[in-house]
Scaffold this active site. Structure first.
Site, PDB file in Angstrom:
ATOM      1  N   ARG A 107      33.865  42.254  33.467  1.00 13.71           N
ATOM      2  CA  ARG A 107      34.390  42.844  34.713  1.00 13.71           C
ATOM      3  C   ARG A 107      33.682  44.178  34.889  1.00 13.71           C
ATOM      4  O   ARG A 107      33.756  45.049  34.014  1.00 13.71           O
ATOM      5  CB  ARG A 107      35.908  43.051  34.623  1.00 13.71           C
ATOM      6  CG  ARG A 107      36.424  43.990  35.699  1.00 13.71           C
ATOM      7  CD  ARG A 107      37.920  44.026  35.810  1.00 13.71           C
ATOM      8  NE  ARG A 107      38.422  42.776  36.359  1.00 13.71           N
ATOM      9  CZ  ARG A 107      39.655  42.609  36.825  1.00 13.71           C
ATOM     10  NH1 ARG A 107      40.527  43.616  36.798  1.00 13.71           N
ATOM     11  NH2 ARG A 107      40.037  41.450  37.311  1.00 13.71           N
ATOM     12  N   HIS A 134      35.161  37.868  43.145  1.00 13.79           N
ATOM     13  CA  HIS A 134      36.149  37.609  42.079  1.00 13.79           C
ATOM     14  C   HIS A 134      36.365  36.095  41.980  1.00 13.79           C
ATOM     15  O   HIS A 134      37.430  35.574  42.319  1.00 13.79           O
ATOM     16  CB  HIS A 134      37.453  38.333  42.429  1.00 13.79           C
ATOM     17  CG  HIS A 134      38.410  38.473  41.279  1.00 13.79           C
ATOM     18  ND1 HIS A 134      38.128  38.061  39.992  1.00 13.79           N
ATOM     19  CD2 HIS A 134      39.679  38.988  41.233  1.00 13.79           C
ATOM     20  CE1 HIS A 134      39.169  38.309  39.216  1.00 13.79           C
ATOM     21  NE2 HIS A 134      40.121  38.866  39.947  1.00 13.79           N
ATOM     22  N   GLN A 137      39.444  34.275  40.173  1.00 16.51           N
ATOM     23  CA  GLN A 137      40.692  34.384  40.920  1.00 16.51           C
ATOM     24  C   GLN A 137      40.824  33.256  41.938  1.00 16.51           C
ATOM     25  O   GLN A 137      41.879  32.619  42.058  1.00 16.51           O
ATOM     26  CB  GLN A 137      40.736  35.736  41.655  1.00 16.51           C
ATOM     27  CG  GLN A 137      41.988  35.934  42.482  1.00 16.51           C
ATOM     28  CD  GLN A 137      43.228  36.033  41.621  1.00 16.51           C
ATOM     29  OE1 GLN A 137      43.273  36.840  40.709  1.00 16.51           O
ATOM     30  NE2 GLN A 137      44.240  35.215  41.885  1.00 16.51           N
ATOM     31  N   ASP A 218      45.509  41.202  49.926  1.00 18.88           N
ATOM     32  CA  ASP A 218      45.151  41.905  48.683  1.00 18.88           C
ATOM     33  C   ASP A 218      45.363  43.400  48.939  1.00 18.88           C
ATOM     34  O   ASP A 218      45.587  43.821  50.077  1.00 18.88           O
ATOM     35  CB  ASP A 218      43.681  41.579  48.325  1.00 18.88           C
ATOM     36  CG  ASP A 218      43.245  42.161  46.972  1.00 18.88           C
ATOM     37  OD1 ASP A 218      44.121  42.553  46.170  1.00 18.88           O
ATOM     38  OD2 ASP A 218      42.024  42.231  46.726  1.00 18.88           O
ATOM     39  N   CYS A 259      46.451  38.092  44.848  1.00 20.01           N
ATOM     40  CA  CYS A 259      45.891  38.006  43.494  1.00 20.01           C
ATOM     41  C   CYS A 259      46.603  38.935  42.510  1.00 20.01           C
ATOM     42  O   CYS A 259      46.518  38.727  41.304  1.00 20.01           O
ATOM     43  CB  CYS A 259      44.399  38.314  43.530  1.00 20.01           C
ATOM     44  SG  CYS A 259      43.996  40.005  44.020  1.00 20.01           S
ATOM     45  N   ARG A 287      45.460  31.529  36.538  1.00 22.99           N
ATOM     46  CA  ARG A 287      44.250  32.192  36.028  1.00 22.99           C
ATOM     47  C   ARG A 287      43.942  31.650  34.626  1.00 22.99           C
ATOM     48  O   ARG A 287      42.803  31.370  34.283  1.00 22.99           O
ATOM     49  CB  ARG A 287      44.464  33.720  35.954  1.00 22.99           C
ATOM     50  CG  ARG A 287      44.623  34.412  37.300  1.00 22.99           C
ATOM     51  CD  ARG A 287      43.337  34.391  38.089  1.00 22.99           C
ATOM     52  NE  ARG A 287      42.236  34.990  37.361  1.00 22.99           N
ATOM     53  CZ  ARG A 287      42.016  36.309  37.243  1.00 22.99           C
ATOM     54  NH1 ARG A 287      42.796  37.167  37.852  1.00 22.99           N
ATOM     55  NH2 ARG A 287      40.981  36.767  36.554  1.00 22.99           N
TER      56      ARG A 287
HETATM   57  N1   CP Z   1      44.086  39.552  39.810  1.00 19.50           N
HETATM   58  C1   CP Z   1      43.475  40.202  38.807  1.00 19.50           C
HETATM   59  O1   CP Z   1      42.286  40.034  38.536  1.00 19.50           O
HETATM   60  O2   CP Z   1      44.295  41.032  38.096  1.00 19.50           O
HETATM   61  P1   CP Z   1      43.879  42.085  36.968  1.00 19.50           P
HETATM   62  O3   CP Z   1      43.128  43.204  37.672  1.00 19.50           O
HETATM   63  O4   CP Z   1      45.171  42.535  36.391  1.00 19.50           O
HETATM   64  O5   CP Z   1      42.984  41.407  35.970  1.00 19.50           O
HETATM   65  N1  NVA Z   2      40.325  43.845  45.363  1.00 15.97           N
HETATM   66  C1  NVA Z   2      40.939  44.243  44.120  1.00 15.97           C
HETATM   67  C2  NVA Z   2      41.256  43.063  43.277  1.00 15.97           C
HETATM   68  C3  NVA Z   2      41.941  43.361  41.984  1.00 15.97           C
HETATM   69  C4  NVA Z   2      42.206  42.155  41.140  1.00 15.97           C
HETATM   70  C5  NVA Z   2      40.042  45.233  43.387  1.00 15.97           C
HETATM   71  O1  NVA Z   2      38.825  44.989  43.305  1.00 15.97           O
HETATM   72  O2  NVA Z   2      40.549  46.257  42.938  1.00 15.97           O
END
Ligand code: CP
Ligand code: NVA
Length: 301
Positions: A107, A134, A137, A218, A259, A287
């Protein structure tokens, strides 16, 4: 090397087999305690590195638990604690990690970091979120829709809010899983131009959600967005909040997804999040199952 970098760069038939595997693996262990190993132990003897350059709850825990259920081992690494954060190149990090582990999930911020990792790793790399996409997700989201409503093909999915990274993976999925995607949000927060043609825009949220089978939103401020933009974004997005009034315009049996993490009563009201349309916690659970199937596909197991 079979990386899982994005939904649009993965073959449609592979996405389908990952999805079918995820459903099958979920039902095979239904009702068992979370720590019970899967019968087949496909990742026995495998080591998986989970690298986080941004915070995470779901991604971190679901990958970790998923690997353990499949008989593998994990190490969770924070980018800041690695030499990566002190100037070692992504390429060298990828080459070195590939000597110790069988699979890397990362990530990160820039998509270029993910791509460089994938280019130089000699083991599969999985995208655990970048500023642009993502994909894990949205695999879980499609799985969740199928679980509740059957095939997503031809369904109307409406995204209300910021045209962000999670939306981008929905746009990629719309083409691969053949559903209709509608974006409703303020023009300054439109999705990036690279996604043109994968969705339609309806500026008025109430008009957009008419006939929706699924309504999604989101956070209004993503992890890569500057905090200084918070107030402006809230002002731009307030009219796109998913509330009971908006959900009433969708089909009576429509689903609501997010998400997570959510900012309750900003992008969605608690009434909707905890209401009858919401499947947000199934989505979070999935997930785990979707990523287990992704890891198996990457490793050919
Ligand atoms: N939805 C998601 O990716 O959550 P986290 O940021 O908690 O991993
Ligand atoms: N759009 C959000 C998703 C988190 C899972 C971010 O990138 O912070």
């Amino acid at each position: 090397m079979t990386h899982f970098l994005d939904i649009h760069t993965t073959d449609q038939s592979d996405l389908r087999s990952i999805m079918d595997k995820a459903h099958a693996m979920k039902s095979a262990r239904a009702g068992r305690p979370k720590g019970t190993p899967d019968d087949d132990q496909p990742l026995a003897g495998h080591m998986v590195a989970l690298i986080f350059e941004k915070p995470s709850t779901r991604t971190r825990v679901s990958f970790d638990v998923g690997v353990r259920q499949m008989g593998g081992q994990t190490m969770v690494l924070s980018g800041a604690d690695m030499q990566l954060g002190h100037g070692e190149t992504i390429a060298d990090t990828a080459r070195v990690l590939s000597r110790y582990v069988d699979l890397i999930m990362i990530r990160t911020f820039e998509e270029a970091t993910l791509l460089e990792m994938a280019e130089h790793a000699t083991v599969p790399v999985i995208n655990g979120l970048t500023n642009r996409t993502h994909p894990c997700q949205i695999m879980a989201d499609v799985m969740t829709f199928e679980e509740h409503r059957g095939p997503i093909k031809g369904k109307r999915v409406v995204w209300s809010g910021d045209g962000n990274n999670v939306f981008a993976s929905f746009a990629h999925a719309a083409k691969q899983f053949e559903f209709d995607l509608v974006f409703t949000g303020p023009e300054p927060l439109d999705p990036e131009r690279a996604l043109d043609g994968l969705y339609t825009t309806v500026r008025d949220p109430h008009a957009a959600v008419q006939g929706a089978d699924l309504v999604v939103t989101d956070t209004w401020v993503s992890m890569h967005d500057p905090q200084s933009a918070r107030e402006r974004r809230h002002n731009q997005l307030r009219g796109y909040q998913v509330n009971a009034d908006l959900m009433a315009q969708a089909k009576p049996d429509s689903l609501f997804m997010h998400c997570l993490p959510a900012h309750r009563d900003d992008e969605a009201t608690s009434e909707v999040m905890d209401g009858p349309h919401s499947v947000i916690f199934d989505e979070a659970e999935n997930r785990l199952h979707a990523q287990k199937a992704i890891m198996r596909w990457c490793l050919g197991l």
